[in-house]
Design a protein around this motif. Structure first.
Motif, mmCIF file in Angstrom:
data_model
loop_
_atom_site.group_PDB
_atom_site.id
_atom_site.type_symbol
_atom_site.label_atom_id
_atom_site.label_comp_id
_atom_site.label_asym_id
_atom_site.label_seq_id
_atom_site.Cartn_x
_atom_site.Cartn_y
_atom_site.Cartn_z
ATOM 1 N N PHE A 1 0.214 1.425 7.143
ATOM 2 C CA PHE A 1 -0.547 0.954 8.306
ATOM 3 C C PHE A 1 0.083 1.460 9.603
ATOM 4 O O PHE A 1 -0.614 1.901 10.524
ATOM 5 C CB PHE A 1 -0.592 -0.578 8.307
ATOM 6 C CG PHE A 1 -1.004 -1.174 9.632
ATOM 7 C CD1 PHE A 1 -2.338 -1.198 10.010
ATOM 8 C CD2 PHE A 1 -0.057 -1.688 10.512
ATOM 9 C CE1 PHE A 1 -2.722 -1.728 11.240
ATOM 10 C CE2 PHE A 1 -0.430 -2.225 11.732
ATOM 11 C CZ PHE A 1 -1.765 -2.241 12.096
ATOM 12 N N ALA A 2 1.414 1.406 9.670
ATOM 13 C CA ALA A 2 2.114 1.858 10.879
ATOM 14 C C ALA A 2 1.829 3.328 11.156
ATOM 15 O O ALA A 2 1.638 3.739 12.315
ATOM 16 C CB ALA A 2 3.619 1.628 10.728
ATOM 17 N N TRP A 3 1.760 4.139 10.101
ATOM 18 C CA TRP A 3 1.515 5.573 10.277
ATOM 19 C C TRP A 3 0.043 5.862 10.555
ATOM 20 O O TRP A 3 -0.279 6.816 11.288
ATOM 21 C CB TRP A 3 2.009 6.338 9.062
ATOM 22 C CG TRP A 3 3.513 6.372 9.048
ATOM 23 C CD1 TRP A 3 4.347 5.608 8.290
ATOM 24 C CD2 TRP A 3 4.352 7.172 9.888
ATOM 25 N NE1 TRP A 3 5.654 5.879 8.602
ATOM 26 C CE2 TRP A 3 5.690 6.844 9.570
ATOM 27 C CE3 TRP A 3 4.099 8.131 10.865
ATOM 28 C CZ2 TRP A 3 6.769 7.439 10.204
ATOM 29 C CZ3 TRP A 3 5.168 8.734 11.503
ATOM 30 C CH2 TRP A 3 6.490 8.384 11.171
ATOM 31 N N ALA A 4 -0.854 5.061 10.007
ATOM 32 C CA ALA A 4 -2.278 5.233 10.326
ATOM 33 C C ALA A 4 -2.507 5.026 11.816
ATOM 34 O O ALA A 4 -3.233 5.791 12.474
ATOM 35 C CB ALA A 4 -3.123 4.248 9.514
ATOM 36 N N LEU A 5 -1.856 4.003 12.363
ATOM 37 C CA LEU A 5 -1.977 3.715 13.790
ATOM 38 C C LEU A 5 -1.341 4.822 14.619
ATOM 39 O O LEU A 5 -1.911 5.279 15.623
ATOM 40 C CB LEU A 5 -1.315 2.370 14.091
ATOM 41 C CG LEU A 5 -1.782 1.600 15.325
ATOM 42 C CD1 LEU A 5 -3.280 1.371 15.295
ATOM 43 C CD2 LEU A 5 -1.043 0.273 15.418
ATOM 44 N N ALA A 6 -0.152 5.290 14.198
ATOM 45 C CA ALA A 6 0.555 6.338 14.941
ATOM 46 C C ALA A 6 -0.231 7.642 14.941
ATOM 47 O O ALA A 6 -0.406 8.284 15.991
ATOM 48 C CB ALA A 6 1.939 6.556 14.337
ATOM 49 N N PHE A 7 -0.727 8.054 13.777
ATOM 50 C CA PHE A 7 -1.472 9.321 13.690
ATOM 51 C C PHE A 7 -2.787 9.255 14.469
ATOM 52 O O PHE A 7 -3.223 10.261 15.038
ATOM 53 C CB PHE A 7 -1.753 9.667 12.222
ATOM 54 C CG PHE A 7 -0.540 10.136 11.467
ATOM 55 C CD1 PHE A 7 0.409 10.957 12.071
ATOM 56 C CD2 PHE A 7 -0.332 9.759 10.146
ATOM 57 C CE1 PHE A 7 1.528 11.396 11.379
ATOM 58 C CE2 PHE A 7 0.780 10.190 9.444
ATOM 59 C CZ PHE A 7 1.716 11.015 10.056
ATOM 60 N N THR A 8 -3.403 8.088 14.511
ATOM 61 C CA THR A 8 -4.637 7.935 15.290
ATOM 62 C C THR A 8 -4.371 8.183 16.771
ATOM 63 O O THR A 8 -5.119 8.912 17.446
ATOM 64 C CB THR A 8 -5.230 6.530 15.100
ATOM 65 O OG1 THR A 8 -5.551 6.326 13.720
ATOM 66 C CG2 THR A 8 -6.480 6.348 15.939
ATOM 67 N N LYS A 9 -3.298 7.606 17.280
ATOM 68 C CA LYS A 9 -2.989 7.768 18.700
ATOM 69 C C LYS A 9 -2.497 9.176 19.017
ATOM 70 O O LYS A 9 -2.773 9.714 20.098
ATOM 71 C CB LYS A 9 -1.958 6.714 19.115
ATOM 72 C CG LYS A 9 -2.531 5.305 19.049
ATOM 73 C CD LYS A 9 -1.551 4.263 19.520
ATOM 74 C CE LYS A 9 -2.162 2.871 19.424
ATOM 75 N NZ LYS A 9 -1.238 1.810 19.874
ATOM 76 N N ILE A 10 -1.782 9.790 18.079
ATOM 77 C CA ILE A 10 -1.364 11.182 18.280
ATOM 78 C C ILE A 10 -2.594 12.077 18.321
ATOM 79 O O ILE A 10 -2.655 13.050 19.095
ATOM 80 C CB ILE A 10 -0.395 11.619 17.166
ATOM 81 C CG1 ILE A 10 0.933 10.868 17.314
ATOM 82 C CG2 ILE A 10 -0.142 13.127 17.231
ATOM 83 C CD1 ILE A 10 1.924 11.132 16.192
ATOM 84 N N SER A 11 -3.594 11.763 17.494
ATOM 85 C CA SER A 11 -4.835 12.532 17.505
ATOM 86 C C SER A 11 -5.515 12.440 18.867
ATOM 87 O O SER A 11 -6.016 13.441 19.399
ATOM 88 C CB SER A 11 -5.783 12.015 16.413
ATOM 89 O OG SER A 11 -7.040 12.641 16.498
ATOM 90 N N ILE A 12 -5.533 11.238 19.436
ATOM 91 C CA ILE A 12 -6.130 11.058 20.767
ATOM 92 C C ILE A 12 -5.360 11.865 21.800
ATOM 93 O O ILE A 12 -5.949 12.524 22.668
ATOM 94 C CB ILE A 12 -6.149 9.571 21.153
ATOM 95 C CG1 ILE A 12 -7.069 8.787 20.214
ATOM 96 C CG2 ILE A 12 -6.606 9.393 22.602
ATOM 97 C CD1 ILE A 12 -7.027 7.286 20.417
ATOM 98 N N ALA A 13 -4.025 11.859 21.705
ATOM 99 C CA ALA A 13 -3.200 12.620 22.645
ATOM 100 C C ALA A 13 -3.487 14.117 22.529
ATOM 101 O O ALA A 13 -3.575 14.825 23.538
ATOM 102 C CB ALA A 13 -1.723 12.342 22.387
ATOM 103 N N CYS A 14 -3.658 14.602 21.292
ATOM 104 C CA CYS A 14 -3.965 16.021 21.086
ATOM 105 C C CYS A 14 -5.319 16.375 21.679
ATOM 106 O O CYS A 14 -5.496 17.468 22.245
ATOM 107 C CB CYS A 14 -3.948 16.353 19.598
ATOM 108 S SG CYS A 14 -2.307 16.354 18.848
ATOM 109 N N MET A 15 -6.271 15.461 21.560
ATOM 110 C CA MET A 15 -7.586 15.699 22.139
ATOM 111 C C MET A 15 -7.501 15.783 23.662
ATOM 112 O O MET A 15 -8.110 16.654 24.300
ATOM 113 C CB MET A 15 -8.548 14.589 21.740
ATOM 114 C CG MET A 15 -9.959 14.783 22.279
ATOM 115 S SD MET A 15 -10.990 13.313 22.066
ATOM 116 C CE MET A 15 -10.178 12.179 23.185
#
Length: 259
Positions: A100-114
């Motif tokens: 769960f912690a990594w799902a949340l982290a990767f989601t926000k990193i994806s937003i940052a990349c966008m």
């Protein structure tokens, strides 16, 4: 564990399964549509697509483990469960938490990349890269704490292990409050960042609409995180951990789906 029946032997698992399944249907449909449009007529995937894919994988692992826990008794009162079933339910509930912690982290990193694809100024890029590092550090810290709650780790779901040593519940609550504060702060930051440029950027209207939706969902996710945090102080107070875990699980899944 309670020694007096806490009430009738009811089960809140159907509510957990129904709500989280509906959320996953919407999010997976949206993800599928996104990947389809990025793959046709030519493949044009970016880092934001790769990270959101990693987030989806982690989320599905977490959800599968959570659903497995309901099969053993998550959602029922601990009082009515056989010790073996309760132990398995607690085990799968626990091991669903690290991804769960990594799902949340990767989601926000994806937003940052966008956001990096939209704005390329030096200060902007430094800030977003620092935010990505913060997400990784937060996930690592959460996982490290989760696996250090008891020695050995198995004592988390099997307190009968001889010589097991576990941290007091208050330590776990403090950790959750601190990580929740970081999560809520980053939710709000990522939600409000587009306000600094969304009006003046020369982009297609559909991209502006997409950014506006992300802003709105991010703010909703932050409210979800706040509400979930208010439930922490009640978790396991009466020993009814599998019943109390339903509310926390629902809001955790919602947090990831809306982030």
């Amino acid at each position: 564990m309670a020694t007096v029946a806490p009430g009738p032997d009811t089960n809140e698992a159907p509510t957990l399964i129904g709500l989280t399944a509906a959320l996953h249907f919407v999010s997976l449909t949206t993800y599928g549509a996104r990947m389809y449009t990025r793959s046709r007529p030519v493949l044009r995937l970016g880092w934001d697509d790769y990270f959101i894919t990693a987030a989806v994988i982690c989320d599905m692992v977490e959800w599968t483990l959570l659903m497995t826990s309901t099969g053993y008794g998550l959602g029922r009162h601990n009082f009515y469960l056989a010790p073996g079933s309760a132990m398995q339910a607690e085990k799968f509930l626990f091991i669903s938490q690290p991804p769960f912690a990594w799902a949340l982290a990767f989601t926000k990193i994806s937003i940052a990349c966008m956001l990096l694809r939209i704005q390329r100024s030096q200060g902007w890029m430094i800030f977003l890269y620092l935010m990505m590092v913060l997400q990784v550090l937060t996930a690592v810290t959460i996982n490290t704490f989760q696996f250090s709650l008891c020695d050995p780790v198995a004592a988390i779901w099997d307190p009968s292990i001889p010589g097991a040593k576990c941290k007091p519940p208050i330590v776990g609550q403090i950790s959750i409050y601190v990580t929740a504060a970081v999560t809520i702060l980053t939710d709000v930051i990522f939600s409000l960042l587009p306000l600094t440029f969304i009006v003046r950027i020369q982009r297609a209207m559909r991209e502006k609409i997409a950014l506006s939706c992300i802003m709105g969902l991010g703010l909703i996710a932050s409210f979800g995180s706040i509400f979930k945090t208010t439930l922490v102080k009640h978790y396991g107070v009466t020993g009814d951990t599998l019943r109390d875990g339903v509310g926390l699980s629902i809001w955790s899944v919602m947090e990831v789906q809306l982030a």
